[in-house]
Scaffold this motif. Structure first.
Motif, PDB file in Angstrom:
ATOM      1  N   VAL A  68      27.168  19.007  -3.729  1.00  0.00           N
ATOM      2  CA  VAL A  68      27.449  18.588  -2.353  1.00  0.00           C
ATOM      3  C   VAL A  68      26.479  19.294  -1.409  1.00  0.00           C
ATOM      4  O   VAL A  68      25.900  18.680  -0.511  1.00  0.00           O
ATOM      5  CB  VAL A  68      28.919  18.878  -1.965  1.00  0.00           C
ATOM      6  CG1 VAL A  68      29.100  18.869  -0.447  1.00  0.00           C
ATOM      7  CG2 VAL A  68      29.840  17.850  -2.600  1.00  0.00           C
ATOM      8  N   PHE A  99      24.873  15.892  -1.130  1.00  0.00           N
ATOM      9  CA  PHE A  99      25.862  15.165  -0.321  1.00  0.00           C
ATOM     10  C   PHE A  99      26.429  16.064   0.780  1.00  0.00           C
ATOM     11  O   PHE A  99      27.643  16.228   0.881  1.00  0.00           O
ATOM     12  CB  PHE A  99      27.008  14.655  -1.203  1.00  0.00           C
ATOM     13  CG  PHE A  99      26.598  13.654  -2.240  1.00  0.00           C
ATOM     14  CD1 PHE A  99      26.661  12.297  -1.977  1.00  0.00           C
ATOM     15  CD2 PHE A  99      26.135  14.073  -3.483  1.00  0.00           C
ATOM     16  CE1 PHE A  99      26.282  11.363  -2.937  1.00  0.00           C
ATOM     17  CE2 PHE A  99      25.750  13.153  -4.445  1.00  0.00           C
ATOM     18  CZ  PHE A  99      25.824  11.795  -4.179  1.00  0.00           C
ATOM     19  N   LYS A 140      27.022  15.708   3.778  1.00  0.00           N
ATOM     20  CA  LYS A 140      27.983  15.078   4.694  1.00  0.00           C
ATOM     21  C   LYS A 140      29.406  15.141   4.146  1.00  0.00           C
ATOM     22  O   LYS A 140      30.369  15.148   4.905  1.00  0.00           O
ATOM     23  CB  LYS A 140      27.598  13.620   4.946  1.00  0.00           C
ATOM     24  CG  LYS A 140      26.402  13.490   5.849  1.00  0.00           C
ATOM     25  CD  LYS A 140      26.103  12.037   6.097  1.00  0.00           C
ATOM     26  CE  LYS A 140      24.789  11.885   6.850  1.00  0.00           C
ATOM     27  NZ  LYS A 140      24.224  10.541   6.650  1.00  0.00           N
ATOM     28  N   VAL A 141      29.518  15.154   2.827  1.00  0.00           N
ATOM     29  CA  VAL A 141      30.840  15.249   2.216  1.00  0.00           C
ATOM     30  C   VAL A 141      31.452  16.613   2.550  1.00  0.00           C
ATOM     31  O   VAL A 141      32.623  16.727   2.914  1.00  0.00           O
ATOM     32  CB  VAL A 141      30.761  15.051   0.685  1.00  0.00           C
ATOM     33  CG1 VAL A 141      32.089  15.376   0.007  1.00  0.00           C
ATOM     34  CG2 VAL A 141      30.330  13.624   0.357  1.00  0.00           C
ATOM     35  N   PRO A 194      35.657  20.200  -2.823  1.00  0.00           N
ATOM     36  CA  PRO A 194      35.645  18.734  -2.807  1.00  0.00           C
ATOM     37  C   PRO A 194      35.274  18.161  -4.179  1.00  0.00           C
ATOM     38  O   PRO A 194      34.434  17.272  -4.275  1.00  0.00           O
ATOM     39  CB  PRO A 194      34.570  18.410  -1.764  1.00  0.00           C
ATOM     40  CG  PRO A 194      33.594  19.536  -1.886  1.00  0.00           C
ATOM     41  CD  PRO A 194      34.401  20.751  -2.277  1.00  0.00           C
ATOM     42  N   VAL A 234      31.650  13.839  -6.193  1.00  0.00           N
ATOM     43  CA  VAL A 234      30.384  13.177  -5.876  1.00  0.00           C
ATOM     44  C   VAL A 234      29.536  12.929  -7.120  1.00  0.00           C
ATOM     45  O   VAL A 234      28.669  12.063  -7.118  1.00  0.00           O
ATOM     46  CB  VAL A 234      29.550  13.959  -4.825  1.00  0.00           C
ATOM     47  CG1 VAL A 234      30.229  13.931  -3.481  1.00  0.00           C
ATOM     48  CG2 VAL A 234      29.254  15.369  -5.277  1.00  0.00           C
ATOM     49  N   MET A 271      32.039   6.351  -1.184  1.00  0.00           N
ATOM     50  CA  MET A 271      32.421   7.359  -0.197  1.00  0.00           C
ATOM     51  C   MET A 271      33.342   8.369  -0.858  1.00  0.00           C
ATOM     52  O   MET A 271      34.209   8.014  -1.655  1.00  0.00           O
ATOM     53  CB  MET A 271      33.189   6.680   0.944  1.00  0.00           C
ATOM     54  CG  MET A 271      32.502   6.725   2.290  1.00  0.00           C
ATOM     55  SD  MET A 271      33.408   5.699   3.446  1.00  0.00           S
ATOM     56  CE  MET A 271      33.321   6.706   4.903  1.00  0.00           C
ATOM     57  N   HIS A 272      33.149   9.610  -0.529  1.00  0.00           N
ATOM     58  CA  HIS A 272      34.069  10.644  -0.999  1.00  0.00           C
ATOM     59  C   HIS A 272      35.339  10.565  -0.155  1.00  0.00           C
ATOM     60  O   HIS A 272      35.293  10.218   1.029  1.00  0.00           O
ATOM     61  CB  HIS A 272      33.412  12.021  -0.854  1.00  0.00           C
ATOM     62  CG  HIS A 272      34.184  13.128  -1.504  1.00  0.00           C
ATOM     63  ND1 HIS A 272      35.279  13.707  -0.907  1.00  0.00           N
ATOM     64  CD2 HIS A 272      34.039  13.745  -2.700  1.00  0.00           C
ATOM     65  CE1 HIS A 272      35.766  14.650  -1.724  1.00  0.00           C
ATOM     66  NE2 HIS A 272      35.023  14.678  -2.821  1.00  0.00           N
ATOM     67  N   GLU A 305      35.176  11.970   3.242  1.00  0.00           N
ATOM     68  CA  GLU A 305      34.479  11.164   4.252  1.00  0.00           C
ATOM     69  C   GLU A 305      35.402  10.084   4.818  1.00  0.00           C
ATOM     70  O   GLU A 305      35.372   9.785   6.005  1.00  0.00           O
ATOM     71  CB  GLU A 305      33.243  10.508   3.643  1.00  0.00           C
ATOM     72  CG  GLU A 305      32.166  11.504   3.248  1.00  0.00           C
ATOM     73  CD  GLU A 305      31.006  10.831   2.545  1.00  0.00           C
ATOM     74  OE1 GLU A 305      29.931  10.696   3.156  1.00  0.00           O
ATOM     75  OE2 GLU A 305      31.175  10.427   1.373  1.00  0.00           O
TER      76      GLU A 305
END
Lengths: 240, 477
Positions: A12, A16, A18-19, A76, A211, A231-232, A235
């Motif tokens: 992440v 990723f 943003k996640v 996450p 992710v 999308m996670h 999110e």
């Protein structure tokens, strides 16, 4: 304000971000003071799963040091959480000091959706997303942590969102860490089976809690020329 | 991965008929199983699994005791126990027995243990004629193939392929209807049953407290094979023993359900000793061959000995997404699927097929359905670490090891990790386009492997930690 530390995981952090930000946003929204210990890197899973236990131990010790004093650690990812909660014991079976550190950290480590439901006891985080989605059960979350209904309960409270279950929700996407590049054709075949199932739902979006699975699913969807996005869960829940 | 039968795997993956056949057949077995183990119909299913695991654990920990008890009870009922170190010992015993009794034709009920020691070929070399009587096994024997699946040996054959096979090997007219094909096989096999001098079976369970063997079947052929010939020889791995007949209350509930989704299979046979006075059927002589073939070596390994709990239901195969892609013939040994992946390296050695434990996404579906709760992913992980140790000197492994050493070193140094991440993002920020312009990189093993199947979104310009700092700074300003 209650305080939580986040372990965003290396993937992440690097691929990723943003996640991670979405997870922070949701946690803050429901009233937590979020801390990001900057010394954090990886949990050690890539080495452990490939058979390099000594290398995995080094990274695991680093993790245990960084998060030694954290009250709650929110992650996450079902896979990384499962690694820390279950596999560290295996790694440190012969190192009492680190085994103790593992046992001390285990009750404090939470996969994101489980944290929301079981610690924060929140189902509705005030999210809105007008999309038809399908949910992918990632293997380590599902079988390692028993995460099945939780994310669906959270999704059911997202305004405007429709969940359409796929028939192969519990089937592996084929990622499997280094498996994806050691056996690319088998891994790709598994991804395509997953995608067929996703396509049958008519969903516009695939939601998951890891992710790594989404990397695989998104990559295979894109290769198949599909416009379905991924999308996670964080999110989705951050979206308003 | 190096060493794996990649071309063969590719052929399977590209064969659309075969892919559909495997996926549909295993899918059917999965849904049948699900229907009979759900909490509504079998509320104590999970407890049964725990019970089965505990019984197996107890038995395996005390295997010597229960095997001796079993052997003495077999003898008490007039049977004979033969202890066989390996396949050669089994063949030796059978060849001598056949010669002594003047037998050439042997009928066989389905037995993976006999497949494990390639019994048919070896008996053939002694001038004997073993004939499989389970329909699926008969089909693969005619085709000179190995079973494709532990419980469904001809899972990969369509009825059209079977039609061609029967015409070619039996000289019958082409018949594509399954019922009629069965009739053909039955009429051929009926003759064999009546003239065979020895019947060979496996054993699903060896019951220590009674000296009985238990056979769980659907076609009835095992009853014919074990009662019509004058001599019955059961061949079983030593791990098949269970302490008491009452333990079957647990195992019989689990086996049929896990294998085919049947609450019980059509036939459950308890066989102990030769025919006694006043009995109307049964053989004159009854032998049980207890096969080691590497099992005691496995027993010595405390960590991995739970692989001996397996009751060969095949549920892990049906639920394995890898098996469902590659089928049963791309594994190095007769045992395919997840259980094959963990026992093959233990029988043949971890360096025999070093790629095998890595051919798994570690999804855990196998462990979830295993009726005796073998922790297959845990054992796969252990085997991976053993392979890594054993292959330390191999050039490719050296490179990989070096890679992981460097990686671990970096992961313990957050500043360095961040710097390398930022460099990566600068380089891969354009994503695939950049990679494609740098052919050297596209040819690099893992990168090439990834892009052979999937795309990759460009790396984001900023990492999470950079975004986090920016956000904090903005909040402070």
């Amino acid at each position: 304000m209650p305080r939580v530390s986040v372990f965003v995981t290396c993937i992440v952090d690097q691929m990723f971000p943003k996640v991670g930000m979405a997870m922070v946003e949701v946690l803050e929204r429901i009233g937590y003071d979020v801390d990001f210990p900057e010394e954090q890197t990886c949990c050690g899973q890539p080495a452990f799963n490939t058979g390099y236990r000594e290398e995995a131990r080094k990274v695991a010790r680093h993790f245990l040091k960084v998060f030694r004093d954290a009250e709650y650690i929110v992650v996450p990812s079902g896979s990384c959480t499962s690694m820390i909660a279950h596999q560290y014991r295996e790694l440190f079976a012969k190192e009492p000091e680190w085994l103790e550190a593992t046992n001390a950290i285990e009750p404090r480590i939470w996969e994101f959706s489980k944290f929301l439901l079981e610690v924060a006891k929140v189902e509705d985080v005030g999210a809105r997303l007008e999309r038809v989605v399908t949910f992918h059960d990632s293997c380590h979350g599902l079988r390692g942590l028993g995460i099945k209904e939780g994310p669906r309960r959270l999704l059911s409270r997202v305004r405007g969102l429709t969940l359409r279950e796929m028939d192969a929700a519990e089937e592996c996407c084929g990622f499997g860490g280094t498996f994806s590049v050691k056996f690319p054709e088998i891994s790709g075949g598994m991804a395509r089976t997953k995608i067929d199932s996703i396509l049958r739902t008519g969903a516009e979006l695939v939601v998951g809690i890891d992710v790594s699975c989404l990397l695989q699913i998104r990559g295979a969807l894109s290769r198949a020329g599909s416009t379905i996005g991924t999308m996670h869960l964080a999110e989705v829940l951050a979206h308003r | 991965m190096t060493g794996a039968p990649e071309n063969q795997i590719r052929n399977t993956l590209e064969n659309q008929h075969l892919q559909t056949a495997i996926y549909t057949a295993t899918g059917r077995l999965m849904s049948h199983r699900r229907a009979v183990v759900s909490p509504e119909v079998l509320p104590d299913f999970q407890e049964l699994r725990t019970q089965a695991n505990l019984i197996k654990k107890h038995t395996i920990e005390n295997l010597d005791y229960y095997l001796e008890q079993f052997a003495s009870n077999v003898a008490a009922r007039g049977g004979k126990v033969i202890w066989a170190r390996d396949g050669a010992a089994v063949v030796d015993f059978l060849a001598k027995l056949a010669k002594e009794k003047n037998v050439r034709l042997i009928v066989k009920a389905k037995s993976m243990t006999s497949e494990e020691i390639e019994l048919n070929d070896r008996l053939g070399r002694h001038g004997l004629e073993p004939v499989e009587t389970d329909l699926g096994e008969y089909i693969v024997q005619l085709a000179h193939e190995r079973p494709y699946h532990i419980v469904a040996p001809a899972l990969h054959k369509t009825r059209y392929e079977v039609a061609d096979l029967f015409t070619e090997r039996l000289g019958v007219e082409r018949e594509t209807e399954i019922e009629r094909q069965t009739k053909i096989a039955r009429s051929v096999l009926r003759e064999k049953f009546l003239s065979a001098g020895i019947g060979i079976s496996g054993a699903n369970f060896l019951v220590a407290d009674s000296g009985a063997i238990v056979l769980v079947t659907n076609e009835g052929n095992a009853r014919m094979a074990t009662t019509l010939p004058r001599i019955h020889v059961a061949i079983a791995g030593i791990e098949k023993v269970i302490p008491r007949a009452q333990d079957l209350a647990v195992f019989l509930k689990l086996l049929g359900r896990s294998a085919t989704g049947q609450p019980l299979t059509v036939y459950t046979s308890f066989l102990s000793g030769p025919r006694r006075e006043n009995e109307i059927d049964g053989p004159d002589e009854f032998y049980v061959v207890l096969l080691d073939n590497g099992r005691t070596r496995l027993l010595a390994d405390r960590y991995k000995r739970e692989s001996l709990y397996c009751i060969r239901c095949g549920a892990c195969l049906n639920h394995c997404p890898v098996y469902r892609k590659v089928g049963g013939h791309n594994y190095p040994w007769v045992y395919s699927g997840p259980i094959g992946k963990i026992i093959t390296p233990q029988y043949l050695g971890v360096t025999h097929d070093p790629w095998l434990p890595f051919a798994s996404s570690l999804c855990g579906a196998c462990e979830e359905v295993c009726p005796v709760k073998i922790r297959i992913p845990r054992l796969l992980l252990k085997l991976r670490s053993e392979v890594v140790k054993a292959k330390m000197r191999d050039p490719q492994s050296r490179l990989e090891r070096l890679g992981f050493r460097v990686w671990a070193w970096v992961m313990c140094r957050p500043k360095l990790y961040e710097m390398l991440g930022a460099m990566g993002s600068a380089v891969f920020g354009n994503g695939e386009a950049w990679l494609r312009r740098a052919p050297g990189l596209m040819n690099y093993g893992p990168v090439k492997a990834w892009f052979s199947q999937r795309d990759l979104a460009p790396m984001p310009a900023r990492s999470f930690r950079q975004m986090w700092r920016a956000r904090r700074k903005a909040a402070q300003d």
